[in-house]
Design a protein around this motif. Structure first.
Motif, mmCIF file in Angstrom:
data_model
loop_
_atom_site.group_PDB
_atom_site.id
_atom_site.type_symbol
_atom_site.label_atom_id
_atom_site.label_comp_id
_atom_site.label_asym_id
_atom_site.label_seq_id
_atom_site.Cartn_x
_atom_site.Cartn_y
_atom_site.Cartn_z
ATOM 1 N N THR A 1 0.852 -1.190 0.000
ATOM 2 C CA THR A 1 0.000 0.000 0.000
ATOM 3 C C THR A 1 0.884 1.236 0.000
ATOM 4 O O THR A 1 1.857 1.306 0.724
ATOM 5 N N GLY B 1 -6.667 1.933 -3.027
ATOM 6 C CA GLY B 1 -7.277 2.013 -1.702
ATOM 7 C C GLY B 1 -7.201 3.421 -1.124
ATOM 8 O O GLY B 1 -8.135 3.890 -0.479
ATOM 9 N N PHE C 1 -10.358 5.920 -0.557
ATOM 10 C CA PHE C 1 -10.563 6.616 0.728
ATOM 11 C C PHE C 1 -10.840 8.089 0.470
ATOM 12 O O PHE C 1 -11.768 8.668 1.042
ATOM 13 N N ALA D 1 -10.606 -1.835 4.508
ATOM 14 C CA ALA D 1 -9.264 -1.917 3.935
ATOM 15 C C ALA D 1 -8.834 -0.649 3.197
ATOM 16 O O ALA D 1 -7.760 -0.614 2.606
ATOM 17 N N LEU D 2 -9.633 0.394 3.241
ATOM 18 C CA LEU D 2 -9.244 1.640 2.580
ATOM 19 C C LEU D 2 -8.107 2.301 3.362
ATOM 20 O O LEU D 2 -8.059 2.249 4.583
ATOM 21 N N TRP D 3 -7.214 2.924 2.643
ATOM 22 C CA TRP D 3 -5.991 3.487 3.199
ATOM 23 C C TRP D 3 -6.099 5.006 3.313
ATOM 24 O O TRP D 3 -6.309 5.704 2.326
ATOM 25 N N ASN D 4 -5.951 5.512 4.537
ATOM 26 C CA ASN D 4 -5.953 6.946 4.790
ATOM 27 C C ASN D 4 -4.509 7.425 4.726
ATOM 28 O O ASN D 4 -3.733 7.202 5.653
ATOM 29 N N ARG E 1 -2.889 4.944 8.031
ATOM 30 C CA ARG E 1 -3.594 3.819 8.657
ATOM 31 C C ARG E 1 -4.761 3.370 7.779
ATOM 32 O O ARG E 1 -5.320 4.151 7.022
ATOM 33 N N TYR E 2 -5.109 2.100 7.952
ATOM 34 C CA TYR E 2 -6.307 1.570 7.316
ATOM 35 C C TYR E 2 -7.526 1.984 8.136
ATOM 36 O O TYR E 2 -7.431 2.192 9.353
ATOM 37 N N GLN F 1 -8.147 0.124 11.337
ATOM 38 C CA GLN F 1 -7.316 0.411 12.499
ATOM 39 C C GLN F 1 -7.932 1.472 13.414
ATOM 40 O O GLN F 1 -7.534 1.590 14.565
#
Length: 179
Positions: free
Chosen positions: A115, A121, A125, A157-160, A165-166, A169
């Protein structure tokens, strides 16, 4: 074919209501369209208060630490309605449905790989969560009602890229078929 006709009619009504700045009415049509498409006897119940969710009722039922978001993926707009114990609001992002579908396809192919800030992802987001991210303060759960291609997105599972962080989290994520 009936499903596609119902979908087009309700999409048009949602677009008209959003264009006239009647987001609550647009949300009600979105929910009625889902009921009409999914429930075999929906035509008998469309007038019922219990058939289509309202943002007010959703706010009443949500736990204090949860945020509800429902998406409508229209041909040229991604509309989203959020609700929490603090209030409700509608957002619209100008984006073509086929572009979102391509991004979702790319994300499903990338799943499990490395990632980075340019990943699908992270881009999803930015499109799906970032517009209302500031309203997540104090929340621990996101309740998602996706639309069409978005039903294939594992929102957890999207990534910030801002926090590195996912979503998982920081939040519990629950997906529902409708309000």
């Amino acid at each position: 074919m009936l499903y596609e006709t119902v979908e087009r009619v309700f999409d048009a009504k949602v677009r008209i209501e959003l264009g006239n700045k009647r987001s609550d009415s647009a949300f009600a049509y979105l929910e009625r369209g889902r009921v009409a498409a999914w429930a075999p006897d929906a035509r008998l119940r469309l007038g019922s208060e219990r058939t289509a969710g309202s943002l007010t009722r959703i706010r009443e039922l949500l736990p204090a630490d949860a945020l509800f978001v429902e998406y409508a993926l229209l041909p040229d707009t991604l509309a989203m309605w959020i609700a929490s114990s603090r209030g409700s609001r509608a957002y619209a992002v100008a984006v073509r449905r086929d572009s979102v579908a391509q991004l979702v396809d790319r994300f499903t192919r990338e799943m499990g790989g490395p990632t980075d800030t340019t990943s699908a992802g992270a881009r999803l987001f930015d499109l799906l969560v970032a517009p209302f991210a500031s309203e997540l303060a104090g929340d621990r759960e996101i309740v998602v009602v996706p639309d069409r291609e978005l039903a294939r997105v594992p929102f957890a599972a999207l990534w910030n890229r801002a926090t590195g962080r996912y979503v998982l989290q920081d939040y519990r994520v629950r997906t529902l078929p409708s309000a």
